[in-house]
Design a protein around this motif. Structure first.
Motif, PDB file in Angstrom:
ATOM      1  N   VAL A 179      29.813  84.467  -5.837  1.00  0.00           N
ATOM      2  CA  VAL A 179      29.263  85.206  -4.577  1.00  0.00           C
ATOM      3  C   VAL A 179      27.825  84.576  -4.918  1.00  0.00           C
ATOM      4  N   GLY A 180      27.317  85.153  -3.686  1.00  0.00           N
ATOM      5  CA  GLY A 180      25.938  83.964  -3.190  1.00  0.00           C
ATOM      6  C   GLY A 180      25.614  82.400  -3.893  1.00  0.00           C
ATOM      7  N   SER A 181      26.774  82.498  -3.624  1.00  0.00           N
ATOM      8  CA  SER A 181      26.961  80.197  -3.549  1.00  0.00           C
ATOM      9  C   SER A 181      27.704  79.908  -2.341  1.00  0.00           C
ATOM     10  N   THR A 182      27.269  78.850  -1.901  1.00  0.00           N
ATOM     11  CA  THR A 182      27.437  78.315  -0.828  1.00  0.00           C
ATOM     12  C   THR A 182      29.004  77.115  -1.663  1.00  0.00           C
ATOM     13  N   GLU A 183      28.809  77.364  -2.077  1.00  0.00           N
ATOM     14  CA  GLU A 183      30.182  75.756  -2.995  1.00  0.00           C
ATOM     15  C   GLU A 183      31.183  76.510  -3.244  1.00  0.00           C
ATOM     16  N   VAL A 184      32.015  76.170  -2.743  1.00  0.00           N
ATOM     17  CA  VAL A 184      33.763  76.280  -2.620  1.00  0.00           C
ATOM     18  C   VAL A 184      34.348  75.055  -3.498  1.00  0.00           C
TER      19      VAL A 184
ATOM     20  N   GLY B  87      33.417  84.524  -9.474  1.00  0.00           N
ATOM     21  CA  GLY B  87      32.541  84.236 -10.411  1.00  0.00           C
ATOM     22  C   GLY B  87      31.391  84.698  -9.646  1.00  0.00           C
ATOM     23  N   HIS B  88      29.921  84.222  -9.852  1.00  0.00           N
ATOM     24  CA  HIS B  88      28.901  84.606  -8.845  1.00  0.00           C
ATOM     25  C   HIS B  88      27.760  83.669  -9.577  1.00  0.00           C
ATOM     26  N   ARG B  89      26.736  83.489  -8.739  1.00  0.00           N
ATOM     27  CA  ARG B  89      25.888  83.056  -9.535  1.00  0.00           C
ATOM     28  C   ARG B  89      23.800  83.977 -10.393  1.00  0.00           C
TER      29      ARG B  89
END
Length: 277
Positions: A180-185, A127-129
């Motif tokens: 992609v583009g996120s710091t959340e796991v 996924g991506h943000r």
């Protein structure tokens, strides 16, 4: 729990986490067997796949074996590799495994890996943000999150590059994805069904399939025979595709169907019959 630790806190924690017994080492084989049998009796039985799976037609020995393996796969949570030539029904088998498994209420997501450009793998799978890259106009949920709680079918798995196969292997190991583009796991729980129309050992030899990934995805392998090796099933399949309200076949027509090579397998037979209606 089989342990050398004799401690009441450990006992309490073990029971809270689901242990049915606490056995101290050294333990005799008889005491271990008794503990295992007690644990099995306390487990809620899993839903069982039916002995007859109506989606999978055929009375030949090879198809009886396919149905047995589908039943076995549906009764477990192991990852499954489905092999066979193009048109033999690999996605049909994957859907049957999902339908009769304990994950049947969860999603079934099918993806053709050949349609994944190398550079878009992380976006498609993780996924991506919005704004993560040029053209990312909104948030996108990746395939792994879409399939969480259910099944992800990876068709033509070998089409992924070795680099991207390694990224997929990491998800199998830790069950986590980061868009992609996120710091959340995010944690995901996915059962993987994979399919290929090529010999996986040959793919490994050609370095198109990582050996470590192969063994992680091949908890159970189901091989689908080509139609030319199960000619006895052709009349049954032909009548099924024709339908009950569209007449029948002449003996000469059935013989022609039975003796044809069918390079496109069951899919070709289905299209042939339907186009002749």
């Amino acid at each position: 729990l089989l342990t050398v630790v004799e401690d009441i806190d450990t006992v309490v924690e073990a029971v809270q986490r689901g242990a049915t017994n606490y056995v101290l080492k050294p333990a005799s084989p008889a005491s271990i067997l008794a503990a295992v049998e007690k644990g099995l009796r306390s487990v809620t039985p899993r839903p069982q796949a039916p002995a007859r799976i109506p989606e999978i037609l055929g009375s030949t020995k090879s198809m009886i074996e396919v149905r047995r393996l589908v039943t076995l796969a549906a009764s477990s949570d192991v990852n499954v590799l489905i092999t066979g030539e193009t048109g033999t029904g690999k996605e049909l088998v994957a859907r049957a495994v999902h339908k009769y498994s304990s994950l049947s209420s969860g999603p079934f997501v099918a993806h053709n890996c050949a349609a994944t450009p190398h550079e878009l793998f992380e976006s498609q799978f993780f996924g991506h943000r919005r704004g993560a890259f040029t053209g990312a106009l909104e948030d996108h949920t990746g395939l792994l999150e879409q399939a969480s709680g259910g099944v992800l079918l990876l068709d033509e798995l070998h089409a992924l590059s070795s680099h991207n196969q390694a990224k997929l292997l990491r998800v199998l190991d830790d069950g986590e994805v980061r868009p992609v583009g996120s710091t959340e796991v995010r944690s995901v729980s996915v059962r993987f069904l994979s399919a290929t129309n090529r010999d996986p050992h040959q793919l490994i030899a050609e370095r198109l399939l990582r050996e470590d990934l192969y063994y992680r995805l091949r908890g159970l392998e189901i091989w689908l025979p080509p139609l030319r090796e199960r000619r006895g099933d052709i009349p049954l399949l032909a009548h099924h595709f024709l339908g009950p309200d569209d007449g029948t076949f002449t003996p000469n027509a059935l013989e022609a169907l039975r003796t044809f090579a069918w390079p496109g397998n069951v899919r070709q037979l289905r299209n042939c019959v339907r186009s002749a209606k």
